[in-house]
Design an enzyme around this catalytic site. Sequence first.
Site, short mmCIF file in Angstrom:
data_model
loop_
_atom_site.label_atom_id
_atom_site.label_comp_id
_atom_site.label_asym_id
_atom_site.label_seq_id
_atom_site.Cartn_x
_atom_site.Cartn_y
_atom_site.Cartn_z
N PRO A 2 11.72 -1.07 3.19
CA PRO A 2 12.51 -1.95 2.32
C PRO A 2 11.65 -3.01 1.65
O PRO A 2 10.69 -3.51 2.23
CB PRO A 2 13.51 -2.61 3.29
CG PRO A 2 13.25 -2.09 4.63
CD PRO A 2 12.10 -1.15 4.58
N LYS A 52 8.31 -9.11 3.79
CA LYS A 52 8.98 -8.05 4.54
C LYS A 52 9.12 -8.39 6.02
O LYS A 52 9.44 -7.53 6.85
CB LYS A 52 8.22 -6.74 4.36
CG LYS A 52 8.17 -6.27 2.91
CD LYS A 52 7.46 -4.95 2.74
CE LYS A 52 7.44 -4.52 1.28
NZ LYS A 52 6.81 -3.20 1.08
N ARG A 267 1.82 5.51 -2.03
CA ARG A 267 3.13 5.68 -2.66
C ARG A 267 2.96 6.23 -4.08
O ARG A 267 1.94 6.02 -4.72
CB ARG A 267 3.87 4.32 -2.74
CG ARG A 267 4.05 3.64 -1.39
CD ARG A 267 4.96 4.42 -0.46
NE ARG A 267 6.30 4.55 -1.01
CZ ARG A 267 7.24 3.61 -0.90
NH1 ARG A 267 6.98 2.47 -0.29
NH2 ARG A 267 8.44 3.81 -1.41
#
Length: 279
Positions: A2, A52, A267
């Site tokens: 997230p 985070k 990513r």
Amino acid sequence: MPEGHTLHRLAGAIDTAFAGTTPEVSSPQGRFVDGAALLDGTGLERAWAHGKLLFVDFAEARTLYVHLGLIGKWFVLPVAPEHAELGPPVVGEVRLRVADERHVADLRGPMACQVVDQEEVARLVARQGPDPLQPDDGTAADTAYARISRSGKTLAELLMDQTVVAGVGNIYRCEVLWRHRLHPLRPGRSLRRTSWQLVWDDLVRLMPWGVRTGTIITLDDVLEDTATAWERGERPEVPREFGVYQRTGMPCLRCGSTVRTKVVAGRNLFWCGGCQRRT
């Protein structure tokens, strides 16, 4: 994993449900029994996030530190009337449960779940870069730029480095670089200070809408429509639309050139081959 706005939104949900109460804290899975025992029956003061990282402050200077990692989930839900006395049944591997007669918060699969003191909280936060969702004393953009301007790493790598900017994940990195026509593979040391300020100000503008709506918004027309609706007291469903994210091979919404992709920092990175040139 997230992005930071999700953690700030979760902290707000925990705050709304439990701040100022003395909830029961347990570890149904059994892997956090000692930590839960330290917090059980202790007043919950507030929940907050930096990037985070999620923190829940309890009385007696005890803080619960949670990092969800890649698979962690923490849901805060109202308790149904039929479960008010005993609480809802445990489903799955619940590392931590915080509950009272009105709400239950079940944590599953976190990368980190620890009870820490204030010194450790300060150390954890000091290791992070500035968070665009935190109040700023005017030095946050400078702090981040000092690290960017000394680095030969790409902008795409640096924006995913939590020690540079805390809370930015893959969607925000792709979209904010596209919004400012910056090639993601140019080295950080080539970025002008004025260009970085525009990126930072954009993150400060965009990320709070992720907290409010639960959806990342990066297109100006979507943002304007959403802001107008909120001013009217409406809470519309926000479309999941982006400029380049997950648009490989499709035309750029701004110039029509083909959107490209490459794995960077683990990513899938997306950028426009036309309006985000290296030069």
